[in-house]
Design a protein around this motif. Structure first.
Motif, PDB file in Angstrom:
ATOM      1  N   GLN A  25       0.819  -1.197   0.000  1.00 27.28           N
ATOM      2  CA  GLN A  25       0.000   0.000   0.000  1.00 27.28           C
ATOM      3  C   GLN A  25       0.860   1.257   0.000  1.00 27.28           C
ATOM      4  OE1 GLN A  25      -2.172  -0.680   3.606  1.00 27.28           O
ATOM      5  NE2 GLN A  25      -3.309  -2.378   2.744  1.00 27.28           N
ATOM      6  N   LEU A  26       0.531   2.173  -0.911  1.00 28.18           N
ATOM      7  CA  LEU A  26       1.143   3.489  -0.861  1.00 28.18           C
ATOM      8  C   LEU A  26       0.434   4.294   0.226  1.00 28.18           C
ATOM      9  CD1 LEU A  26       1.353   4.625  -4.603  1.00 28.18           C
ATOM     10  CD2 LEU A  26       3.171   3.675  -3.194  1.00 28.18           C
ATOM     11  N   THR A  27       1.191   5.055   0.979  1.00 28.86           N
ATOM     12  CA  THR A  27       0.591   5.980   1.933  1.00 28.86           C
ATOM     13  C   THR A  27       0.077   7.203   1.171  1.00 28.86           C
ATOM     14  OG1 THR A  27       2.626   7.222   2.294  1.00 28.86           O
ATOM     15  CG2 THR A  27       2.258   5.271   3.703  1.00 28.86           C
ATOM     16  N   VAL A  28      -0.725   8.006   1.837  1.00 28.26           N
ATOM     17  CA  VAL A  28      -1.208   9.241   1.222  1.00 28.26           C
ATOM     18  C   VAL A  28      -0.021  10.122   0.852  1.00 28.26           C
ATOM     19  CG1 VAL A  28      -2.534  11.341   1.645  1.00 28.26           C
ATOM     20  CG2 VAL A  28      -3.431   9.130   2.377  1.00 28.26           C
ATOM     21  N   GLU A  29       0.987  10.166   1.712  1.00 26.25           N
ATOM     22  CA  GLU A  29       2.168  10.981   1.414  1.00 26.25           C
ATOM     23  C   GLU A  29       2.908  10.457   0.184  1.00 26.25           C
ATOM     24  OE1 GLU A  29       0.571  11.907   5.134  1.00 26.25           O
ATOM     25  OE2 GLU A  29       1.232   9.921   4.499  1.00 26.25           O
TER      26      GLU A  29
END
Length: 154
Positions: free
Chosen positions: A37-41
């Motif tokens: 998963q990519l973080t929002v950042e």
């Protein structure tokens, strides 16, 4: 349903909320070490473009992102649609926007990793209807029984 899809920053509360819902949905479906998963950042990085679908009231109802890996390859990441709105073409709208941006930037191939366990069937159907085909492991993802990989030549 009136819908607009546009490029937005993921650094907004409603997008953070959607990412949290996506993570909560995915958590029980695969072991944590097989969730990429990519973080929002990370989604806000220069190598990613986030597409958000909003309804007529301006409520964010779906999202997805394009992560560019090199001059030829892009990756579809963080696809999500509000559960009560699934099956209405929102995911397809986001996927179409991602593909259009990939073509505009000269990418030649889109790839993605998704889960391979029960619960991911709607994602498989979306990608396959969008012209993606199952392929061997892509990028630096490990090949495992928990991942299914797709690609589409542009």
């Amino acid at each position: 349903m009136a819908l607009t899809v546009s490029v937005e920053t993921p650094l907004q509360d409603d997008i953070r909320d959607m990412v949290a819902k996506l993570n909560a949905h995915l958590k029980p479906l695969s072991p944590p070490e097989f969730q990429f998963q990519l973080t929002v950042e990370q989604m806000a990085g220069a190598d990613a473009t986030v597409f958000v679908a909003r309804d007529a009231a301006g409520t964010a109802v779906a999202m997805g992102s394009l992560k560019v890996h090199d001059e030829t390859t892009g990756e579809v990441k963080r696809m999500f649609c509000e559960p009560d709105l699934r099956g209405r073409g929102l995911g397809r709208s986001i996927l179409d926007a991602i593909e259009a941006r990939a073509r505009e930037t000269g990418l030649q191939r889109l790839v993605l990793e998704t889960g391979a366990t029960p619960g991911f069937e709607p994602a498989w159907a979306l990608y396959e209807r969008g012209g993606f085909t199952v392929c061997p492991a892509v990028l630096d993802y490990p090949d495992s029984e928990y991942s299914r990989f797709y690609e589409k030549s542009l």
